[in-house]
Structures are given as C-alpha cells and as structure tokens.
Design a protein around this motif. Structure first.
Motif, PDB file in Angstrom:
ATOM      1  N   SER A  12      -2.379  30.099  -4.595  1.00  0.00           N
ATOM      2  CA  SER A  12      -2.061  29.824  -3.189  1.00  0.00           C
ATOM      3  C   SER A  12      -1.815  28.335  -2.971  1.00  0.00           C
ATOM      4  O   SER A  12      -0.944  27.939  -2.190  1.00  0.00           O
ATOM      5  N   ALA A  13      -2.561  27.497  -3.681  1.00  0.00           N
ATOM      6  CA  ALA A  13      -2.359  26.052  -3.559  1.00  0.00           C
ATOM      7  C   ALA A  13      -0.997  25.641  -4.109  1.00  0.00           C
ATOM      8  O   ALA A  13      -0.324  24.781  -3.534  1.00  0.00           O
ATOM      9  N   LEU A  14      -0.576  26.259  -5.223  1.00  0.00           N
ATOM     10  CA  LEU A  14       0.748  25.956  -5.777  1.00  0.00           C
ATOM     11  C   LEU A  14       1.845  26.314  -4.779  1.00  0.00           C
ATOM     12  O   LEU A  14       2.794  25.553  -4.587  1.00  0.00           O
ATOM     13  N   THR A  15       1.717  27.453  -4.142  1.00  0.00           N
ATOM     14  CA  THR A  15       2.708  27.880  -3.151  1.00  0.00           C
ATOM     15  C   THR A  15       2.747  26.918  -1.967  1.00  0.00           C
ATOM     16  O   THR A  15       3.823  26.529  -1.502  1.00  0.00           O
ATOM     17  N   MET A  21       6.683  20.206  -0.452  1.00  0.00           N
ATOM     18  CA  MET A  21       7.793  19.473  -1.071  1.00  0.00           C
ATOM     19  C   MET A  21       9.131  19.904  -0.478  1.00  0.00           C
ATOM     20  O   MET A  21      10.008  19.073  -0.238  1.00  0.00           O
ATOM     21  N   ASP A  22       9.294  21.204  -0.218  1.00  0.00           N
ATOM     22  CA  ASP A  22      10.538  21.703   0.376  1.00  0.00           C
ATOM     23  C   ASP A  22      10.766  21.123   1.771  1.00  0.00           C
ATOM     24  O   ASP A  22      11.877  20.723   2.118  1.00  0.00           O
ATOM     25  N   ARG A 124       1.464  15.502  -6.836  1.00  0.00           N
ATOM     26  CA  ARG A 124       0.185  15.279  -7.522  1.00  0.00           C
ATOM     27  C   ARG A 124      -0.758  16.462  -7.301  1.00  0.00           C
ATOM     28  O   ARG A 124      -1.464  16.880  -8.222  1.00  0.00           O
ATOM     29  N   SER A 125      -0.789  16.993  -6.098  1.00  0.00           N
ATOM     30  CA  SER A 125      -1.630  18.164  -5.825  1.00  0.00           C
ATOM     31  C   SER A 125      -1.154  19.367  -6.627  1.00  0.00           C
ATOM     32  O   SER A 125      -1.964  20.133  -7.162  1.00  0.00           O
ATOM     33  N   GLU A 127       0.440  19.296  -9.517  1.00  0.00           N
ATOM     34  CA  GLU A 127       0.062  19.058 -10.903  1.00  0.00           C
ATOM     35  C   GLU A 127      -1.422  19.318 -11.135  1.00  0.00           C
ATOM     36  O   GLU A 127      -1.809  19.897 -12.156  1.00  0.00           O
ATOM     37  N   ALA A 128      -2.272  18.905 -10.194  1.00  0.00           N
ATOM     38  CA  ALA A 128      -3.710  19.133 -10.324  1.00  0.00           C
ATOM     39  C   ALA A 128      -4.023  20.630 -10.313  1.00  0.00           C
ATOM     40  O   ALA A 128      -4.880  21.095 -11.078  1.00  0.00           O
ATOM     41  N   ASN A 129      -3.334  21.380  -9.485  1.00  0.00           N
ATOM     42  CA  ASN A 129      -3.569  22.824  -9.430  1.00  0.00           C
ATOM     43  C   ASN A 129      -3.055  23.527 -10.680  1.00  0.00           C
ATOM     44  O   ASN A 129      -3.639  24.515 -11.122  1.00  0.00           O
ATOM     45  N   VAL A 130      -1.966  23.028 -11.262  1.00  0.00           N
ATOM     46  CA  VAL A 130      -1.494  23.580 -12.538  1.00  0.00           C
ATOM     47  C   VAL A 130      -2.553  23.338 -13.615  1.00  0.00           C
ATOM     48  O   VAL A 130      -2.857  24.229 -14.410  1.00  0.00           O
ATOM     49  N   SER A 131      -3.146  22.145 -13.624  1.00  0.00           N
ATOM     50  CA  SER A 131      -4.201  21.841 -14.597  1.00  0.00           C
ATOM     51  C   SER A 131      -5.408  22.748 -14.402  1.00  0.00           C
ATOM     52  O   SER A 131      -5.990  23.237 -15.378  1.00  0.00           O
ATOM     53  N   ALA A 132      -5.790  22.985 -13.157  1.00  0.00           N
ATOM     54  CA  ALA A 132      -6.913  23.883 -12.879  1.00  0.00           C
ATOM     55  C   ALA A 132      -6.596  25.300 -13.339  1.00  0.00           C
ATOM     56  O   ALA A 132      -7.454  25.990 -13.912  1.00  0.00           O
ATOM     57  N   LEU A 133      -5.373  25.734 -13.108  1.00  0.00           N
ATOM     58  CA  LEU A 133      -4.958  27.067 -13.535  1.00  0.00           C
ATOM     59  C   LEU A 133      -4.970  27.176 -15.058  1.00  0.00           C
ATOM     60  O   LEU A 133      -5.422  28.183 -15.617  1.00  0.00           O
ATOM     61  N   GLN A 134      -4.515  26.142 -15.751  1.00  0.00           N
ATOM     62  CA  GLN A 134      -4.536  26.139 -17.210  1.00  0.00           C
ATOM     63  C   GLN A 134      -5.969  26.140 -17.746  1.00  0.00           C
ATOM     64  O   GLN A 134      -6.270  26.799 -18.741  1.00  0.00           O
ATOM     65  N   ALA A 135      -6.874  25.420 -17.089  1.00  0.00           N
ATOM     66  CA  ALA A 135      -8.277  25.415 -17.498  1.00  0.00           C
ATOM     67  C   ALA A 135      -8.891  26.795 -17.324  1.00  0.00           C
ATOM     68  O   ALA A 135      -9.637  27.274 -18.196  1.00  0.00           O
ATOM     69  N   THR A 136      -8.574  27.454 -16.215  1.00  0.00           N
ATOM     70  CA  THR A 136      -9.074  28.808 -15.979  1.00  0.00           C
ATOM     71  C   THR A 136      -8.546  29.758 -17.044  1.00  0.00           C
ATOM     72  O   THR A 136      -9.282  30.592 -17.572  1.00  0.00           O
TER      73      THR A 136
END
Length: 148
Positions: A12-15, A21-22, A124-125, A127-136
C-alpha cells in the motif's frame, strides 16, 4: 501483525508513493498552463494538486510501533487529491494572449522547488518500502528453509 500483513503494508505504501510521484509530475508538467479550466466564464490557470494520505485506523502517518498496544493499521492509502488554495502568481507580460488589461498574466501556483522536494521525498519513501518488502521476502525464504 503477521508476516503477510507487512507485505500488504509495504504494497500500500508503494502504491501511495507512486501516486505522489504522479501528482508531482503532473504539477511540473502544468507549471505554465494558464488555461486549465473555466470558472464562471473565465479561464483559470492550473491549480497545484496535493495528495492527502490516510493511514487506515490511525491518525495519518502514525507509526505502527506507536500503535502496538492497540489496533494495528493495515497500511497507508490516499484519502484525497486536493487543490492547493494558495493564490496564483502574477507575472507582467502584456504580450501574452491571456494578459489582463493591466498586462499581468495569472500563472499556476506551482513552485518547482517544492515539487522537486516532493518527488525526491516520494522516491526515497518508495525505495525504503522496496527495501522493507525485500527484507520481508528474505525472512519468508529463511523460514521456508527451516522446514527442509
């Protein structure tokens, strides 16, 4: 909170960040648009758009850690896209087709520096959420390896 909930929160954060950005990109693209819509028969410049975020079940942007004792949020969503109420900028250009009798042209209330800060913040937000998703994802993979 289960491991799958954290995937939903990150999703949801990625969306939400992509939408931010849009909207900023739309604001930048329309920074010189002097005829965006008609209001009472008169053309009005483009008005800056803003994303209003809402965190479900909590106060906006409230941390999950702060809500650990109560009901946990399920991520962030967009509550609305609203128009900025700041006044339009007046620029003296008597040769412009949209110039008023005094020679001033109303320009959109878009501030390029602010838009670039919004784009950078959303990036930046994201990217941080992508990192959190990858960690999960990594934790899920390690948990599956335990069963081997």
């Amino acid at each position: 909170m289960t491991l799958f909930n954290s995937v939903g929160v990150s999703g949801s954060a990625l969306t939400t960040q992509r939408l931010r950005m849009d909207v900023a990109a739309s604001n930048i693209a329309n920074a010189d648009t002097t005829r965006a819509r008609q209001v009472e028969g008169e053309w009005e410049p483009y008005r800056r758009q803003m994303v209003v975020q809402r965190t479900e079940g909590t106060v906006p942007f409230q941390s999950h850690l702060q809500k650990a004792s109560g009901a946990l949020s399920e991520g962030t969503t967009v509550a609305a896209i609203v128009e900025d109420s700041k006044p339009f900028t007046q620029v003296f250009d008597p040769t412009h087709p949209d110039a008023q009798e005094e020679g001033y042209v109303l320009k959109p209330n878009v501030d390029m520096a602010r838009e670039m800060v919004d784009v950078t913040s959303a990036t930046r937000s994201y990217e941080a959420n992508v990192s959190a998703l990858q960690a999960t994802k990594g934790m899920m993979m390690k948990a599956l390896e335990i069963g081997k």
